[in-house]
Scaffold this motif. Structure first.
Motif, short mmCIF file in Angstrom:
data_model
loop_
_atom_site.label_atom_id
_atom_site.label_comp_id
_atom_site.label_asym_id
_atom_site.label_seq_id
_atom_site.Cartn_x
_atom_site.Cartn_y
_atom_site.Cartn_z
N MET A 120 60.32 50.10 51.44
CA MET A 120 59.33 49.35 52.20
C MET A 120 59.56 47.86 52.00
O MET A 120 60.16 47.43 51.01
N MET B 58 53.05 43.51 53.26
CA MET B 58 52.54 44.39 54.31
C MET B 58 52.02 43.61 55.50
O MET B 58 52.03 44.10 56.63
N THR C 279 55.23 51.48 55.66
CA THR C 279 54.89 51.70 54.25
C THR C 279 55.01 53.19 53.96
O THR C 279 54.06 53.96 54.14
N HIS D 33 50.60 52.14 56.24
CA HIS D 33 50.33 50.81 56.76
C HIS D 33 49.15 50.85 57.73
O HIS D 33 49.00 51.81 58.49
#
Length: 298
Positions: free
Chosen positions: A121, A125, A153, A172
């Motif tokens: 990942m 984010m 993610t 995510h």
């Protein structure tokens, strides 16, 4: 359930607690704190904990037939031997092809045949970069090419009791999906990807997961303060409220495999929260399946 039903296994809160794991051979739990580069263990017989510091962030761990660990870290997959003191002996098994700033492994475990799986990942984010890949590793074949790609993610890896269904989630906020795949147990190849559950309109995002002997899929509802059980048909049949807002991953263990260890995240260690980042054990009224060991001769 209320907090009085939870067993707190350590007074040391994690920043990002992940990858709880029960060793049947050693009769103890393991888990990691990713940002602190730490592997933890808990011996329920003595109620004692121990920790080891790694040279880089360790995202997840799995047990090997040699009584050691295999771990996905920042730069690749490593064989980990835990020393008597606070350090580990780590040897690189396979370098991560996409290793670089802001990229690391995340969730991972062995399939029912002992193949090791882990996904990558992009850590920021907020950037929402779908550059995550899912990899398979074996001693014979090394690290595979990406088996599943375009993940934001990666999370939620688990297999059905017979190993013929693989589960994968993307936690995510822009995805919040759990997928199921048909899984070829001979070749270790997933195919037939389909949506198993969409948690967009549920409380919490789909994070780490485990499967019980009934084939039900338990997943931590990150930001939802709960662990949720889905039937093999993808229907919610149980929700257990938790005292922490951000549970991260769950795993079955204990002497009868009827305990569920749950790790969690403390997004802001400067903000007082008695439960954020804590590691708990509950008894959810279900039984899990022992983790398959990664075959390793040393």
């Amino acid at each position: 359930m209320n907090p009085n039903n939870f067993e707190l296994v350590s007074t040391q809160a994690c920043i990002v607690g992940e990858s709880p794991l029960w060793s049947v051979l050693q009769q103890r739990w393991y888990w990691v704190d990713i940002p602190r580069k730490t592997i933890w263990s808990y011996d329920p017989a003595t109620q004692s904990t121990h920790s080891w510091l790694c040279s880089e962030m360790v995202a997840n761990i799995a047990l090997t037939t040699a009584g050691t660990l295999i771990a996905a870290m920042e730069s690749g997959i490593f064989h980990i031997t835990l020393q008597d003191g606070p350090a580990v002996n780590a040897s690189l098994l396979a370098a991560l092809p996409e290793a670089g700033p802001g990229i690391r492994f995340n969730d991972g475990r062995c399939d029912r045949q002992g193949r090791y799986w882990s996904g990558t990942m992009f850590m920021d984010m907020a950037a929402a970069r779908d550059i995550g890949n899912l990899y398979r590793y074996t001693t014979d074949d090394g690290l595979s090419v990406p088996v599943v790609s375009q993940l934001l993610t990666q999370n939620g890896l688990a297999w059905s009791p017979d190993g013929k269904t693989m589960y994968l989630s993307d936690s995510h906020p822009q995805r919040q999906l759990i997928w199921a795949f048909d899984y070829d147990t001979d070749s270790g190849t997933p195919h037939g990807q389909r949506v198993f559950a969409d948690m967009t309109n549920m409380a919490g995002r789909p994070d780490g997961a485990a499967v019980d002997t009934d084939g039900c899929y338990w997943i931590c509802a990150n930001d939802g303060a709960a662990v949720v059980r889905f039937t093999p048909e993808g229907k919610v049949d149980r929700t257990i409220s938790l005292p922490m807002k951000k549970p991260a991953m769950c795993s079955f263990g204990g002497s009868n495999l009827d305990e569920l260890m749950i790790t969690s995240i403390n997004p802001d260690p400067q903000t007082p929260d008695a439960w954020a980042g804590q590691t708990l054990i509950i008894r959810p009224g279900a039984q899990g399946i022992a983790e398959t060991l990664f075959p390793l001769d040393i």
